[in-house]
Design an enzyme around this catalytic site. Structure first.
Site, mmCIF file in Angstrom:
data_model
loop_
_atom_site.group_PDB
_atom_site.id
_atom_site.type_symbol
_atom_site.label_atom_id
_atom_site.label_comp_id
_atom_site.label_asym_id
_atom_site.label_seq_id
_atom_site.Cartn_x
_atom_site.Cartn_y
_atom_site.Cartn_z
ATOM 1 N N GLU A 179 103.841 52.654 75.851
ATOM 2 C CA GLU A 179 104.585 51.761 76.954
ATOM 3 C C GLU A 179 105.602 52.769 77.241
ATOM 4 O OE1 GLU A 179 103.143 49.196 77.625
ATOM 5 O OE2 GLU A 179 103.221 47.799 76.218
ATOM 6 N N ASP A 185 92.975 51.104 70.964
ATOM 7 C CA ASP A 185 94.409 50.290 70.488
ATOM 8 C C ASP A 185 93.935 49.007 70.178
ATOM 9 O OD1 ASP A 185 93.403 49.786 73.200
ATOM 10 O OD2 ASP A 185 95.441 50.142 74.060
HETATM 11 C C1 F6R Z 1 93.092 48.816 76.599
HETATM 12 C C2 F6R Z 1 94.096 49.622 76.800
HETATM 13 C C3 F6R Z 1 94.933 49.426 77.940
HETATM 14 C C4 F6R Z 1 94.310 49.222 79.251
HETATM 15 C C5 F6R Z 1 95.194 49.035 80.370
HETATM 16 C C6 F6R Z 1 94.451 48.556 81.783
HETATM 17 O O1 F6R Z 1 92.230 49.054 75.345
HETATM 18 O O2 F6R Z 1 94.094 50.588 76.330
HETATM 19 O O3 F6R Z 1 95.837 50.290 78.170
HETATM 20 O O4 F6R Z 1 93.556 50.096 79.473
HETATM 21 O O5 F6R Z 1 96.142 47.869 80.357
HETATM 22 O O6 F6R Z 1 93.948 47.163 81.465
HETATM 23 P P1 F6R Z 1 92.696 46.469 82.486
HETATM 24 O O7 F6R Z 1 91.632 47.441 82.550
HETATM 25 O O8 F6R Z 1 92.394 45.379 82.081
HETATM 26 O O9 F6R Z 1 93.546 46.641 83.826
#
Ligand code: F6R
Length: 235
Positions: free
Chosen positions: A141, A65
């Site tokens: 989302e 993404d």
């Molecule tokens: C980023 C992605 C997001 C994150 C998620 C968790 O490429 O796909 O879905 O994996 O927001 O983010 P962290 O690891 O920063 O807590």
């Protein structure tokens, strides 16, 4: 779903990187889809150290993404993250890299471009995911319905508060993402969850109730998901 619990981020990263390296190494050709963010950073650092184990493999990398409306070189993009943590240290061949352009002038057309590239590739062998604070996976989302394919996502309040988003001067309102079917068609999925801050959403996920209000819950439908998490993110 197979759960593996670790005492620390470092031990999660070491074990997850071993798992990924082994998965790649047993193939001649491999399609890896990679999340960014805080959770996979140690894993990627450890994976890079193991690159000799999978140098013989024809690897294709997909960026899961991306934030929209921002220069690709901005420090807060998924692009910069992957360049820094995987592409440069692996001396990765950019020709086998599929990635949404964060500043694409026509975001819908950009999603169609990536979807076509995915169709050309066939199945993702391993999709690496993190768990959003609101239960999102990639930028799928929470909503009344989810979308199967690549799409422009309207970012939730929660995603706009993600540490990567907070690095930009103006708030981002949209992102690009692979859709739920793109993800769920992967041969293997590695979901990584780390830290106490994920406790609430991870416990909700563990209720096994499948709902578009918690997009990660759809992973319960997949036959081959590995969930690597730190002990403090659960119960
Ligand atoms: C980023 C992605 C997001 C994150 C998620 C968790 O490429 O796909 O879905 O994996 O927001 O983010 P962290 O690891 O920063 O807590």
């Amino acid at each position: 779903m197979k759960f593996l619990s670790f005492e620390s981020d470092v031990s999660l990263g070491q074990n997850a990187s071993e798992f990924i390296a082994k998965e790649i190494a047993r193939h001649d050709s491999f399609v890896l889809c990679a999340a960014t963010g805080g959770t996979p950073t140690i894993t990627y650092r450890e994976l890079v150290k193991k690159k000799s184990a999978f140098e013989h493999v024809r690897l294709t990398l997909i960026k899961l993404d991306e934030w929209g409306g921002i220069e690709p070189t901005h420090a807060s993009t998924c692009e910069s993250y992957l360049q820094q943590h995987l592409i440069e240290p692996l001396s990765f061949n950019q020709e086998r890299y599929i990635s949404f352009r964060s500043d694409a002038p026509d975001p819908e057309a950009e999603c169609r471009r990536i979807q076509e590239s995915l169709h050309g590739l066939g199945r993702i062998n391993l999709c690496i995911l993190g768990l959003g604070m609101n239960g999102h996976i990639a930028f799928n989302e929470p909503a009344d319905f989810l979308q199967p394919g690549c799409h422009v996502a309207r970012l939730s309040e929660s995603s706009q508060q993600h540490p990567m988003a907070l690095q930009r001067s103006l708030p981002g309102t949209f992102g690009f993402t692979l859709g739920m079917a793109d993800i769920l068609q992967s041969e293997t999925i590695l979901l990584m969850v780390s830290g106490q801050k994920k406790k609430e959403i991870f416990n909700e996920f563990m209720n096994r109730k499948i709902t578009p209000r918690l997009p990660a819950s759809f992973l319960w439908l997949h036959p081959n998901v590995f969930c690597y998490h730190t002990a403090d993110s659960l119960h």
